[in-house]
Scaffold this active site. Sequence first.
Site: not given
Ligand code: GAR
Length: 212
Positions: A15-16, A67, A92, A109, A111, A147, A175-176
């Site tokens: 979604s971001n 990794r 992630m 990033n 968070h 982070d 808000q993101e």
């Molecule tokens: C978001 O809430 C982002 O902040 C979080 O994963 C979600 C992804 O949503 N990221 C973390 O937790 C990174 N540590 P999205 O795939 O819908 O954008």
Amino acid sequence: MTKARVLVLISGGGSNLQTLIDASRAAESAYDIVHVISNRPDAYGLQRAEQAGITARCLDHKAFKERSLFDAALAQMIDEVCPDLIVYAGFMRIMGADFVSRYEGRMINIHPSLLPNFPGLHTHTRALEAGVTIHGCTVHWVTAGVDEGAIIGQAGVLIKPGDTPDDLAARVLVQEHRLYPVCVQAVASGSAKLVDGRTMLDGKPGGIALLG
Ligand code: GAR
């Protein structure tokens, strides 16, 4: 104006990513999203990218025994694209120091907490357990500590009595979606820079603050 070429890394719904794609289509955008890579084949964000006409590829971390091998393969894919900026959008994976230092100062990033509070996972549950009254999200530079990189911007969310982790997650996500396009624009345009471990905004130490 030459637009910054942005590569987005995802692991899930994207979604971001979608809000960044939408914002990048505005005439005043300082960036184009040129490539999307997911470490999970089932990430819906891959479909979002394809629907937007953006090249999307998967590099499945499960195909790598170590990794460091995944990190090296991802770096190779990124370097083929030669992006100006790398944006984690729900990516992630914790990447090794070699990978991170290779892109330091051009990798960011988002968070879901007001860092330095609640790095890591389950941020909304932990915020409620801690009894904080203000929560939110942070955009920061990716550095070796998880982070821990300097903050570029934050958006706040008030916690209401009776909120559940899901309630909070939903309000923080809104808000993101406000914060990330603003921060990516700031970095892509050269307004926000990482200098000696601090964010400089138009030449002064600082960051972007949004109150919901
Ligand atoms: C978001 O809430 C982002 O902040 C979080 O994963 C979600 C992804 O949503 N990221 C973390 O937790 C990174 N540590 P999205 O795939 O819908 O954008």
